[in-house]
Design an enzyme around this catalytic site. Sequence first.
Site, PDB file in Angstrom:
ATOM      1  CD  GLN A  40      18.726  50.923  37.128  1.00  0.00           C
ATOM      2  OE1 GLN A  40      17.863  50.499  37.974  1.00  0.00           O
ATOM      3  NE2 GLN A  40      18.338  51.911  36.627  1.00  0.00           N
ATOM      4  CE  LYS A  41      18.646  50.300  43.838  1.00  0.00           C
ATOM      5  NZ  LYS A  41      17.499  49.548  43.073  1.00  0.00           N
ATOM      6  CG  ASP A 106      13.429  45.315  55.995  1.00  0.00           C
ATOM      7  OD1 ASP A 106      14.121  45.633  56.900  1.00  0.00           O
ATOM      8  OD2 ASP A 106      12.224  45.050  55.797  1.00  0.00           O
ATOM      9  CB  ILE A 108      14.695  39.323  52.045  1.00  0.00           C
ATOM     10  CG1 ILE A 108      14.128  40.635  52.081  1.00  0.00           C
ATOM     11  CG2 ILE A 108      13.950  38.235  52.307  1.00  0.00           C
ATOM     12  CD1 ILE A 108      13.318  40.968  53.444  1.00  0.00           C
ATOM     13  CG  ASP A 113      14.992  39.218  41.209  1.00  0.00           C
ATOM     14  OD1 ASP A 113      13.973  39.035  40.497  1.00  0.00           O
ATOM     15  OD2 ASP A 113      15.587  40.008  41.333  1.00  0.00           O
ATOM     16  CG  ASP A 154      11.833  47.597  36.835  1.00  0.00           C
ATOM     17  OD1 ASP A 154      11.473  46.608  36.335  1.00  0.00           O
ATOM     18  OD2 ASP A 154      12.766  47.788  37.466  1.00  0.00           O
ATOM     19  CD  GLN A 156      12.850  44.667  40.284  1.00  0.00           C
ATOM     20  OE1 GLN A 156      13.878  43.653  40.126  1.00  0.00           O
ATOM     21  NE2 GLN A 156      13.283  45.694  39.477  1.00  0.00           N
TER      22      GLN A 156
END
EC number: 2.7.1.-
Length: 201
Positions: A40-41, A106, A108, A113, A154, A156
């Site tokens: 989505q991003k 932030d 990272i 992931d 969701d 994660q």
Amino acid sequence: MPIVSSAASIQRHPGIQDVAAPTELTSIPSVGEKLGSGSQKDVYHSRQDPRQCICLIRPDTTGIISGNEYAAKELKMTKHLKDLGFPVVDAYALVKYDNKVGIAKDYIHHALDSEDVIHNRKHIPTDMAFNKNVMKDCDEIISRLRTHSLHIEDLQFLIDGYGRVRINDPRDVIRSSPEKSIAKVRELRAIALNNLLDDSD
């Protein structure tokens, strides 16, 4: 100069403390290097603060709710989890750039992931200290999920270069049985444990 948006009210769930939903959108003039994309991003390095990244929501990826509502809820849920002591990828503000809404979070460095790790698209380092940190943080998250009886929709994570695990992009936080969320944490924990067992052979 900040742009004020009237984001719709966020649905509340029984037992979840009421955290004020942020509605103010700050217009930013530019974004930095593109760091990656999710479902989505699109994620960019922030030019306003090098410690942050800008996560912009692509149009037509949030279903029946608007991008503004989606971003506001994610920011609210992140702050709620942080208040409860969960390790999170901290989120700071709602932003707008190029007619897209997003969140300043932030940055990272060299993050992994958890979905990539769990589905064997990427591998976590076999270093013992790294995997011990993953296990320690997973155990802490499991403990807090049980203590607060929370289900995180969701669920994660991002894992930093030291093996520290942070919850990322929480879609919703619901007072409910934590077992489904705990099972998700255990998937990541099992990979770290396996690395430690292999290292001890």
